[in-house]
Design an enzyme around this catalytic site. Structure first.
Site, PDB file in Angstrom:
ATOM      1  N   PRO A 218       0.866  -1.125   0.043  1.00  0.00           N
ATOM      2  CA  PRO A 218      -0.117   0.068   0.094  1.00  0.00           C
ATOM      3  C   PRO A 218       0.917   1.288   0.054  1.00  0.00           C
ATOM      4  O   PRO A 218       2.043   1.338   0.504  1.00  0.00           O
ATOM      5  CB  PRO A 218      -0.937  -0.104   1.172  1.00  0.00           C
ATOM      6  CG  PRO A 218      -0.576  -1.423   1.984  1.00  0.00           C
ATOM      7  CD  PRO A 218       0.591  -2.001   1.170  1.00  0.00           C
ATOM      8  N   PRO A 219       0.338   2.312  -0.385  1.00  0.00           N
ATOM      9  CA  PRO A 219       1.120   3.643  -0.489  1.00  0.00           C
ATOM     10  C   PRO A 219       1.717   3.905   0.948  1.00  0.00           C
ATOM     11  O   PRO A 219       0.987   3.611   2.033  1.00  0.00           O
ATOM     12  CB  PRO A 219       0.087   4.664  -0.926  1.00  0.00           C
ATOM     13  CG  PRO A 219      -1.152   3.991  -1.357  1.00  0.00           C
ATOM     14  CD  PRO A 219      -0.963   2.426  -1.075  1.00  0.00           C
ATOM     15  N   GLY A 220       2.758   4.496   1.021  1.00  0.00           N
ATOM     16  CA  GLY A 220       3.198   5.071   2.394  1.00  0.00           C
ATOM     17  C   GLY A 220       3.867   3.974   3.131  1.00  0.00           C
ATOM     18  O   GLY A 220       4.305   4.338   4.299  1.00  0.00           O
ATOM     19  N   THR A 221       3.982   2.731   2.909  1.00  0.00           N
ATOM     20  CA  THR A 221       4.719   1.642   3.624  1.00  0.00           C
ATOM     21  C   THR A 221       5.826   1.571   3.592  1.00  0.00           C
ATOM     22  O   THR A 221       6.756   0.873   4.309  1.00  0.00           O
ATOM     23  CB  THR A 221       4.064   0.156   3.279  1.00  0.00           C
ATOM     24  OG1 THR A 221       4.188   0.061   2.039  1.00  0.00           O
ATOM     25  CG2 THR A 221       2.545   0.371   3.749  1.00  0.00           C
ATOM     26  N   GLU A 439     -22.817  11.977  18.629  1.00  0.00           N
ATOM     27  CA  GLU A 439     -21.837  11.389  18.717  1.00  0.00           C
ATOM     28  C   GLU A 439     -21.835  10.598  20.084  1.00  0.00           C
ATOM     29  O   GLU A 439     -21.289   9.348  20.178  1.00  0.00           O
ATOM     30  CB  GLU A 439     -20.591  12.341  19.252  1.00  0.00           C
ATOM     31  CG  GLU A 439     -20.084  13.437  18.012  1.00  0.00           C
ATOM     32  CD  GLU A 439     -19.858  12.503  16.808  1.00  0.00           C
ATOM     33  OE1 GLU A 439     -19.411  11.052  16.749  1.00  0.00           O
ATOM     34  OE2 GLU A 439     -20.015  13.066  15.503  1.00  0.00           O
ATOM     35  N   HIS A 442     -23.200   7.119  19.309  1.00  0.00           N
ATOM     36  CA  HIS A 442     -22.025   6.264  18.904  1.00  0.00           C
ATOM     37  C   HIS A 442     -21.296   5.754  20.065  1.00  0.00           C
ATOM     38  O   HIS A 442     -21.076   4.451  20.275  1.00  0.00           O
ATOM     39  CB  HIS A 442     -20.982   7.172  18.192  1.00  0.00           C
ATOM     40  CG  HIS A 442     -21.445   7.174  16.522  1.00  0.00           C
ATOM     41  ND1 HIS A 442     -21.716   6.240  15.808  1.00  0.00           N
ATOM     42  CD2 HIS A 442     -21.216   8.338  15.934  1.00  0.00           C
ATOM     43  CE1 HIS A 442     -22.145   6.842  14.501  1.00  0.00           C
ATOM     44  NE2 HIS A 442     -21.659   8.267  14.736  1.00  0.00           N
ATOM     45  N   ASP A 515     -21.349   7.648   8.293  1.00  0.00           N
ATOM     46  CA  ASP A 515     -21.530   6.458   8.959  1.00  0.00           C
ATOM     47  C   ASP A 515     -22.384   5.455   8.221  1.00  0.00           C
ATOM     48  O   ASP A 515     -22.162   4.202   8.139  1.00  0.00           O
ATOM     49  CB  ASP A 515     -22.592   6.687  10.279  1.00  0.00           C
ATOM     50  CG  ASP A 515     -21.945   7.539  11.174  1.00  0.00           C
ATOM     51  OD1 ASP A 515     -20.651   7.831  11.218  1.00  0.00           O
ATOM     52  OD2 ASP A 515     -22.588   8.289  11.880  1.00  0.00           O
TER      53      ASP A 515
HETATM   54  P1  ADP Z   1       5.921   4.302  -0.383  1.00  0.00           P
HETATM   55  O1  ADP Z   1       6.995   4.554  -1.510  1.00  0.00           O
HETATM   56  O2  ADP Z   1       5.733   2.865  -0.114  1.00  0.00           O
HETATM   57  O3  ADP Z   1       4.735   5.103  -0.848  1.00  0.00           O
HETATM   58  P2  ADP Z   1       7.624   5.758   1.058  1.00  0.00           P
HETATM   59  O4  ADP Z   1       9.117   5.056   0.933  1.00  0.00           O
HETATM   60  O5  ADP Z   1       7.742   7.167   0.280  1.00  0.00           O
HETATM   61  O6  ADP Z   1       6.628   5.016   0.713  1.00  0.00           O
HETATM   62  O7  ADP Z   1       7.448   6.698   2.567  1.00  0.00           O
HETATM   63  C1  ADP Z   1       7.402   7.868   2.717  1.00  0.00           C
HETATM   64  C2  ADP Z   1       7.917   8.073   3.994  1.00  0.00           C
HETATM   65  O8  ADP Z   1       7.428   7.695   5.188  1.00  0.00           O
HETATM   66  C3  ADP Z   1       9.239   7.965   3.974  1.00  0.00           C
HETATM   67  O9  ADP Z   1      10.125   8.867   3.640  1.00  0.00           O
HETATM   68  C4  ADP Z   1       9.693   7.607   5.763  1.00  0.00           C
HETATM   69  O10 ADP Z   1       9.842   8.680   6.322  1.00  0.00           O
HETATM   70  C5  ADP Z   1       8.266   7.029   6.148  1.00  0.00           C
HETATM   71  N1  ADP Z   1       8.157   5.593   6.330  1.00  0.00           N
HETATM   72  C6  ADP Z   1       7.405   4.778   5.423  1.00  0.00           C
HETATM   73  N2  ADP Z   1       7.646   3.373   6.253  1.00  0.00           N
HETATM   74  C7  ADP Z   1       8.661   3.546   6.969  1.00  0.00           C
HETATM   75  C8  ADP Z   1       9.366   2.603   7.740  1.00  0.00           C
HETATM   76  N3  ADP Z   1       8.816   1.081   7.658  1.00  0.00           N
HETATM   77  N4  ADP Z   1      10.236   2.915   8.664  1.00  0.00           N
HETATM   78  C9  ADP Z   1      10.459   4.312   8.796  1.00  0.00           C
HETATM   79  N5  ADP Z   1       9.850   5.314   8.038  1.00  0.00           N
HETATM   80  C10 ADP Z   1       9.075   4.882   7.044  1.00  0.00           C
HETATM   81 ZN    ZN Z   2     -21.504   9.483  13.171  1.00  0.00          ZN
END
Ligand code: ADP
Ligand code: ZN
Ligand code: MG
Length: 632
Positions: A218-221, A439, A442, A515
């Site tokens: 997934p994105p941001g991993t 709220e 919930h 919701d």
């Molecule tokens: P992706 O390419 O998977 O979308 P990135 O590698 O660009 O994600 O991650 C974006 C930022 O998130 C990185 O620069 C880092 O700061 C942080 N980050 C993401 N995953 C990790 C991880 N496993 N450990 C440390 N920092 C992370």
């Molecule tokens: Zn609600």
């Protein structure tokens, strides 16, 4: 050619020809010389009016007949000004002959004005000419260049002259230590690092080096981060380009960029070539939506380049994507991206480790408990967590503190998840009442159902993401799956907001749309994916099209069944709503008391909530007992 001097950063083409910059320079110089020459010739010609050539005899005749007013020695010629010039001719000229001894007395005798030859300084004149020419030419050049750039992307002439932002780092400086969690991914990549370190170890045995690995998740991993870490660990250069950089309007540009990238990489082996978001070019070629010539050409070029690599060249190609299912099969076959490295969302421990890595760069005070933050951020990826730490730091600075405290972290978590508080957006008293009851509805349904998680915080301060309030729930432990009971309890919780509105105000608002959406998605998944409805049993009615992105589920059943699914989902939601209404009606006293408290305070903690909750229940129990005694 000097490789070091050819910056790949500018994407210079380098097909055994001069680098583009040098070519440009050369052209410029030739152009300049031509202009100077032409200018020079013009300058040396007599410039005032037309001048006619005559023979030496004619000149002597003119002198003798008193027709000459003045004579100027112009170096190799005599420039003759007649006394009464013919129409259109102001001067004559003729060559010189070595008979000064006769000519000079004759000219003196006839009283002709004589101007001797003035030797002008050669260098001064050349420099003067250069300046006169250079200034306008340079101006013109600059203007043209600006216009070209204005036209975008180097103008039409720039097409194909790769200007792709190949991004090269000699040393990324990132190591596996900077990537927290993701142990499995790192383990697979350690092997790659070893290949790069001593390729001979493998080639001696006869093993072929791997060519490519695909980072999927997934994105941001942390896929991009991992790729950089591989280069950093192996101390090799890191070439990277995003998939979208290859895709241009003009067919063939992408392919030429792929070629350039690989040419450059081969020269710098061992190295890492990283293609980010490869799905932009690697989409399956037999797509239903018709072909895309440019993308296909680019992809074909990529495939060809990957095959063209000698397997003893220690160049490893890493690619990242979050949509592995759309990739062309040809990319995935052995010899290309045959290794697939899954980069998952971090688990509890992973999240704590990621927080620790990023916390190293900031100051924390002793109240901070990263484990608690990790627990509360289930589902967050590395990028979210990194962002959170930064938000917390900003928060701390804003509040004039020198270090981050736990509250900053939790506030930052809410900012990252819910957006910032909208301090100056004012809810009318009536809206505040409704938001508050919603709220609490919930929260109360959560508390009343044993299977649901305890409440952390309730607030009715609007956020920039558009929510008017929310209940922050805190899991006691990390959950990897959910039971049917828990799902049903969650559905009731989703419905709690709307149910409270209906019970108390006897009307409903638009505030429950989110919701409803979430509840519907969950209920639908229960029916179509998790096999939790009696009617359809274990039939898989929906397939997830994308593994890592939220969208894209496709129903694969007949229209008739689809209609029945809708009916089933409707029933589940209706039951959940009825249950929520029942719970809240039975605990009306609780609902009212907590809601009033929330209206007053805007934000209450889970502890305050539970205090009122227990107090009301105890009172009710006492009352009940009294009633019993009374009845006796
Ligand atoms: P992706 O390419 O998977 O979308 P990135 O590698 O660009 O994600 O991650 C974006 C930022 O998130 C990185 O620069 C880092 O700061 C942080 N980050 C993401 N995953 C990790 C991880 N496993 N450990 C440390 N920092 C992370
Ligand atoms: Zn609600
Ligand atoms: Mg990335």
């Amino acid at each position: 050619m000097n490789e070091n001097k050819t910056p790949i950063g500018n994407g210079d083409k380098n097909n055994g020809r001069l680098p583009k910059n040098t070519q440009n320079m050369l052209m410029f110089v030739v152009f300049l010389l031509a202009v100077v020459l032409v200018f020079g010739i013009f300058n040396n010609y007599p410039s005032e009016g037309a001048s006619q050539k005559i023979t030496y005899d004619q000149f002597i005749d003119m002198l003798e007949n008193d027709q000459v007013a003045a004579v100027e020695d112009a170096g190799s010629t005599w420039k003759i000004t007649p006394k009464d010039p013919e129409e259109g001719i102001s001067t004559y000229y003729t060559g010189k002959m070595d008979d000064d001894t006769e000519l000079l007395p004759l000219m003196k005798e006839k009283d002709v004005e004589i101007t001797p030859y003035i030797q002008n300084d050669l260098w001064v004149s050349i420099i003067w000419n250069l300046v006169i020419v250079l200034v306008p030419v340079l101006l013109l050049w600059a203007l043209l260049g600006m216009a070209m750039r204005r036209m975008g992307g180097g103008g039409v002439m720039g097409v194909g002259k790769s200007k792709a932002k190949v991004y090269i780092e000699k040393e990324t400086g990132i190591t596996f230590k900077d990537v927290a969690g993701e142990e499995e991914a790192k383990e697979s990549l350690v092997e790659v690092v070893d290949f790069l370190h001593n390729p001979t170890k493998y080639t001696e045995i006869g093993a072929k080096l791997p060519k490519g690995a695909l980072l999927v998740g997934p994105p941001g991993t942390g896929k991009t981060l991992l790729a950089k870490a591989v280069a950093g660990e192996a101390h090799v250069p890191f070439f990277s380009l995003a998939g979208s950089d290859f895709v241009e309007m003009f067919v063939g540009v992408g392919a030429s960029r792929v070629r350039d990238l690989f040419d450059e990489a081969k020269k710098n082996a061992p190295c890492i070539v990283f293609i980010d978001e490869i799905d932009a070019i690697g989409k399956s070629r037999d797509s239903r939506l018709g072909g895309n010539d440019e993308r296909e050409q680019t992809l074909n070029q990529l495939l060809a380049e990957m095959d063209g690599f000698e397997s003893n060249q220690a160049c490893i190609i890493l690619a990242a994507t979050n949509r592995p299912e759309v990739l062309d099969q040809a990319l995935l076959r052995p010899g290309r991206f045959d290794r697939r490295i899954i980069v998952e969302r971090p688990d509890l421990k992973g999240r704590e480790d990621i927080l620790k890595v990023h916390a190293k760069n900031v100051k924390l005070d002793e109240s901070v408990d990263l484990a608690a933050v990790a627990l509360a951020t289930s589902g967050a990826v590395g990028a979210d967590l990194a962002n959170m730490i930064n938000e917390a730091a900003i928060q701390a600075v804003k509040n004039g503190r020198k270090a981050i405290c736990q509250k900053d972290l939790f506030d930052a978590m809410e900012v990252v998840m819910m957006g910032k508080e909208k301090k100056n957006s004012i809810l009318s008293p009536e809206e505040r009442r409704i938001a508050s009851y919603h709220e609490v509805g919930h929260a109360l349904t959560t508390a009343l159902q044993k299977d649901a998680e305890p409440v952390q915080k309730i607030t009715i301060v609007p956020r920039t993401s558009g929510v008017l309030g929310y209940v922050l729930q805190m899991p006691e432990e990390e959950k990897n799956m959910m039971t049917q009971k828990e799902m049903e309890a969650r559905l009731v919780t989703y419905m709690g907001g709307r149910a409270a509105e209906e019970i108390v105000f006897d009307s409903v608002t638009s505030g429950a749309s989110n919701d409803i959406q979430q509840a519907t998605r969950l209920a639908r998944a229960m029916v179509t994916q998790y096999g939790m409805s009696k009617r359809f049993g274990l039939m898989g009615l929906e397939a997830r099209e994308s593994l890592y992105l939220e969208n894209g589920n496709v129903l694969n059943c007949s229209d008739e069944t689809a209609a029945q699914v809708d009916g089933e989902v409707m029933k589940i939601l209706k039951d959940a709503y009825e249950e929520a209404k029942r719970l809240l009606t039975e605990n009306r006293e609780c609902l009212d008391r907590i809601s009033e408290f929330l209206i007053e305070k805007e934000t209450i903690t889970g502890k305050e909530f539970m205090e009122i909750f227990h107090k009301v229940r105890d009172e009710a129990a006492d009352y009940h007992q009294e009633e019993l005694i009374f009845a006796e």
